[in-house]
Enzyme design. Structure first.
Site: not given
Ligand code: GLC
Length: 554
Positions: A217, A269
């Site tokens: 993310d 790993e």
């Molecule tokens: C990413 C996720 C989104 C979230 C953001 C903060 O873009 O896809 O849903 O709000 O990160 O974590």
């Protein structure tokens, strides 16, 4: 036929290169215990559904303990399961059930920020300025005589400021902390060794449990230039404004790649090595840096989301994406929908240039949109994606042709964007409404309780049970397309075929020919055996806004 082993000897370490990955947003998939939130047992019960769809892997959005200030992307604990969604044993059962069905699993890792309920953030609040506890996040004194102004004017993605002031244990106002998203999502300090080590621990924790890959993310935001005087950040989330030399104070700095080199050592790993895909919303030229064999290996490619419905635009985007992926030795990814964007069955029914935020604010009435055209184009575009070299990321519900729920009542909205932006943007809940499984069951079979987001009555028409086995349904089209793709998938190259201005056409090296007619007028298909089409083909005529797959006759 013996299924290929997923792990250990004989396992294919390139399985991800042309995989079809299905995103499960767990709280909206299936609820097994009636609390209105989807859960892990619900997913286990639907493994046969995923199998019959024919996906190679799922990507499981966050299932960790969370107050859901941002749909679970506010993680309280990285190595636990939200008790409302299940237990670690349930998680193990899920991995086992998927693997037995030959399906791999990616989990979502959220390294840029924790939740404000994370024990480290709570410890930081209780500790003094300058303490090691505070160093795991970005705490700073405020400006102004009494520190009453934020340290700088950086904006947050969810609006307005990226800074929130703390309250000291004695009740007096304290320091400020940085959050690029909601205030409930304090950003980690990635110059802190403990943060670094803890994530390596987390990657091993899930890898040891059999997880095959990670979706990372906001992969581009971890490293920040927090030196003073602070550099200006005029806008946030507008990639085209980002410099391409790594000089942005918050995004895509060159030292972020070092983080992923260390992650790569952990992935290696394992046998086969664990894989990853970066969510890095950076200028396309920089995307490749996340997708090298030394870093995360693959990166999301969102370029088709903004591609207008024109053959030349599709061809250009595809060619450029393939070139970029090949330059790193990775494969391209393709996607049309996910939990952050308006579903493509709705987008494609709107006139070109529609302001999507305003459309949502009007509850989907201005403009009205053409639902039939949207679905028709969505089916055509999905078949195009599934014929391309590379991997395809599908989002739960698109296989039912689900449109966006654009008219969610405002009191139901959960997305922090709505609240933080003072009602100026409605946010992403309209694509996160739970799935309709049974047309005539309460809450369409999603839950026996009250679904966490309201499900509109018109969802009945899209229910999976009505589409199951129904010729021409979107679900059956996806099933046929996925099984055909599995059979025909070949080397990661394509050869363009010239069939007119309104046609996107290419062959793969085994004679698999994909033809998308983006025009409104029908076209005559070339010679070949028709394998599949997104609309009915009669007498070799492919209607407008549809896609056909052909094979050369032997
Ligand atoms: C990413 C996720 C989104 C979230 C953001 C903060 O873009 O896809 O849903 O709000 O990160 O974590």
């Amino acid at each position: 036929m013996t299924p290929e082993p997923l792990t250990g000897e004989g396992a294919d370490e390139n399985w991800w290169r042309q995989a079809v990955v299905y995103q499960v947003y767990p709280r909206s998939f299936v609820d097994s215990d009636g609390d209105g939130l989807g859960d892990l047992r619900g997913i286990i019960a639907r493994v046969p559904y995923l199998s019959s769809l024919g996906v190679d892997a799922i990507w499981l959005s966050p299932f960790y303990p969370s107050a859901l200030a941002d749909g679970g992307y506010d993680v309280d604990h990285y190595r636990e399961v939200d008790p409302r969604l299940g237990t670690l044993d349930d998680f193990d059962d899920l991995v086992r059930a998927l693997h037995e069905a030959g399906i791999r699993i990616f989990v979502d890792i959220v390294p840029n920020h924790s939740s404000n309920r994370h024990e480290w953030f709570q410890a930081a609040l209780a500790a003094a300025p300058g303490s090691p506890e505070r160093d795991r996040y970005h705490f700073r004194d405020g400006r102004g005589e009494h520190g009453e102004l934020p340290p700088n004017d950086w904006p947050s993605h969810f609006g307005p400021s990226a800074w929130t002031r703390t309250t000291n244990p004695d009740g007096t106002p304290g320091q400020w902390y940085l959050h690029l998203f909601a205030p409930e999502q304090p950003d980690f300090n990635w110059d802190n060794q403990e943060v670094h080590d803890d994530f390596l621990h987390t990657l091993r924790f899930w890898s040891d449990r059999g997880v095959d890959g990670f979706r990372v993310d906001v992969a581009h935001a971890l490293k920040k230039d927090m030196s003073e005087p602070y550099s200006p950040v005029p806008s946030i989330g507008i990639m085209s404004d980002y410099p391409i030399d790594g000089s942005h104070p918050l995004f895509d700095r060159d030292d972020v790649y070092e983080v992923y080199r260390a992650w790569r050592a952990v992935f290696d790993e394992y046998d086969p090595p664990r894989v990853a895909v970066a969510e890095a919303t950076v200028p396309v030229e920089r995307r490749v840096n996340y997708a090298t064999r030394e870093t995360l290996g693959q990166a999301f490619n969102f370029d088709l989301l903004g591609t207008p419905w024109r053959a030349s635009a599709f061809r250009a985007t595809i060619a450029h994406s393939l070139e970029l992926a090949q330059s790193t030795g990775s494969s391209s990814t393709w996607t049309l929908s996910n939990h952050d964007i308006i579903r493509h069955a709705s987008r494609y029914g709107l006139p070109e240039g529609t302001d999507l935020e305003r459309w949502l604010l009007s509850n989907g009435t201005e403009p009205q949109g053409d639902a039939a055209l949207g679905l028709r184009r969505a089916r055509a575009a999905t078949m195009l994606l599934l014929a391309l070299p590379g991997s395809v990321y599908l989002y739960q519900g698109e296989e039912l042709g689900l449109p966006e729920v654009a008219d969610l009542p405002t009191e139901a909205i959960q997305d922090p964007i709505w609240i933080r932006d003072g009602g100026a943007r409605k946010g992403r809940d309209g694509c996160r409404v739970p799935l309709p499984w049974q047309h005539d069951a309460p809450s369409f079979g999603f839950t026996t309780g009250t679904p966490h987001l309201p499900m509109p009555a018109w969802f009945a028409a899209y229910a999976a049970d009505l589409q199951d086995g129904a010729a021409g349904s979107t679900l059956e089209l996806y099933r046929s397309a996925l099984s055909t793709r599995r059979r025909l998938q070949t080397a990661e190259t394509l050869t363009w075929v010239e069939l007119g201005d309104d046609v996107v056409a290419f062959t793969r090296d085994n004679g698999w020919l994909c033809i998308m007619n983006v025009g409104a007028e029908p076209i005559t298909l070339p010679e070949g055996e028709l394998v599949l089409a997104s609309e009915a083909v009669t007498d070799g005529i492919l209607p407008g806004d549809s896609t056909a797959w052909l094979r050369a006759r032997p």
